[in-house]
Design an enzyme around this catalytic site. Sequence first.
Site, PDB file in Angstrom:
ATOM      1  N   GLU A   2      53.795  -5.824 -95.875  1.00 35.15           N
ATOM      2  CA  GLU A   2      53.147  -7.138 -95.910  1.00 35.15           C
ATOM      3  C   GLU A   2      53.061  -8.005 -94.473  1.00 35.15           C
ATOM      4  OE1 GLU A   2      51.871  -8.513 -98.854  1.00 35.15           O
ATOM      5  OE2 GLU A   2      53.094  -7.721-100.503  1.00 35.15           O
ATOM      6  N   HIS A  20      49.810  -7.098 -96.414  1.00 33.13           N
ATOM      7  CA  HIS A  20      49.438  -8.067 -97.186  1.00 33.13           C
ATOM      8  C   HIS A  20      47.884  -8.050 -97.569  1.00 33.13           C
ATOM      9  CE1 HIS A  20      49.943 -11.769 -99.623  1.00 33.13           C
ATOM     10  NE2 HIS A  20      49.098 -12.401 -98.830  1.00 33.13           N
ATOM     11  N   SER A  48      48.742 -13.106-103.888  1.00 32.43           N
ATOM     12  CA  SER A  48      49.212 -13.976-102.652  1.00 32.43           C
ATOM     13  C   SER A  48      49.225 -15.408-103.494  1.00 32.43           C
ATOM     14  CB  SER A  48      48.347 -14.022-101.529  1.00 32.43           C
ATOM     15  OG  SER A  48      48.972 -14.795-100.569  1.00 32.43           O
TER      16      SER A  48
END
Length: 496
Positions: free
Chosen positions: A317, A414, A186
């Site tokens: 995600e 995610h 990320s």
Amino acid sequence: MHSWSVRTKSGAVRGRCERGVCSYRGIPYAAAPFGANRMRPPVPRATWDGELEATEYGPTAPKGNYPPHFVPLFPEVVIPGDDCLNLNVWAPDSDEGGLPVLVWFHGGSFMNGSSSVGEYDGSSFARDGVVCVTANYRLGADGFLHLGDGADNLGLLDQVAALHWVQDNIAAFGGDPASVTVAGESAGAMSVTTLLSMPATEGLFARAIAQSGAAAHTLTVDQARMVAGRLAERLGVAPEREAIAALPIDELVQAASDLVTEVQSGADPAVWGAIALSLLPFGPVCDGAVLGDMPMDAIVAGHGADVPLLIGSNRDEARLFFVPTGALATIEDTILAATVEAYGLTRDGLALYRSNRPRGNPGDVLAAVITDWYYRIPAIRVAEARLGSPGAQTWMYRFDHPEPRGDHLLGACHGAEIPYVFDTIDRPELRPRLGDAPSHAVAERTHQAWVDFVTRGSPGWAPYDAVHRTTGLLSNAIDAVDDPAGDERAVWEGIR
């Protein structure tokens, strides 16, 4: 269990060794960023006499809280103290030297996270012959506020300082400074692609891994100045470093967190521009000094071409942002159409996403579109940008585990891959994100692919090229597939 002392250039540190792994936690790599050092580039830590006890995690960088619906999914650690520019090392309990090294920068939207989070425990890497380092860096306004005075991208400079520490000291822990892989997820992955693009990092790492984050979210100077102005307005001070640095750190953290909440709660694109879509008011800024060029432009020009790169994303995600809030089931067709239009997708493109998900509701379709816009397509663009540099090697992956029914409808959302990469899936605090029965087989395969890349420079499938677009799909098996979901990839040409 026994203790073991290692001498760094700043002084000796004493760690803890058990079950074949030695860990050293909370080692300062730079001076505390407070007092005269507040909101200034990192400076070297003073040396110390005797032994530094390195058996507990060190202080965490000042940060706000995750939104309430993320709190159960991403357990945070808050440790008070000034020496927050610290790192942790896990190494095999042996006299062997010349081992490959993994340096990890955590995610958290440049606002949250720390190297002390349990799922980043590097014991499994050390078990498999890799020296693992996890490092803190400054977050939010303290790390990424742009005020036009030449002191920019402090969080990035912290990361560079940590990499210099590794070059200077990792051999004492058995690591090879010439065989360092920098990795992150990320915001950490966005950091990695940014570091990859910077001439100042040449020679600091030999390989790179970017998980669910790429070079598409760098702020321009104008965007960053707008953020600084709105933050200063909230604080009731002039947008100047001295005025902002004079405020209590808790006040600055809260104001920055409130600003992020404003952006992520339906920000007006007429006011916030591209930040209304990226949702990241704090992050790397193309300031012309630390970052001389936008990272993608630098990568296209060949920066970092000699560094093998493993890059990719997770299949689902964006479900992370729709499932916990209940929004997945409430999104209607009108919201779907208006939102994908804001992201630039054509009606034909939306029709394709719909037809590929005949049993999906509008929320499922929107999650797939945003997954591609935010994560998959930017990763592909980095891989494509490197194709123009002779000799550059890039591997693409997609993490496909589990199916949504296996982890409370989140799927391969995610952050789902991180405990599989670190082989820390058995930690009980991860059940809300991973489900009640995370797969040890998937963890073994995924972790081994990362070990293979760190150790040998290849995860085990063919590199990415413009013809085949080979991608390793990671699930119950690792399947090398050419151009998966290629029809959906193609609809973003010229858009994203």
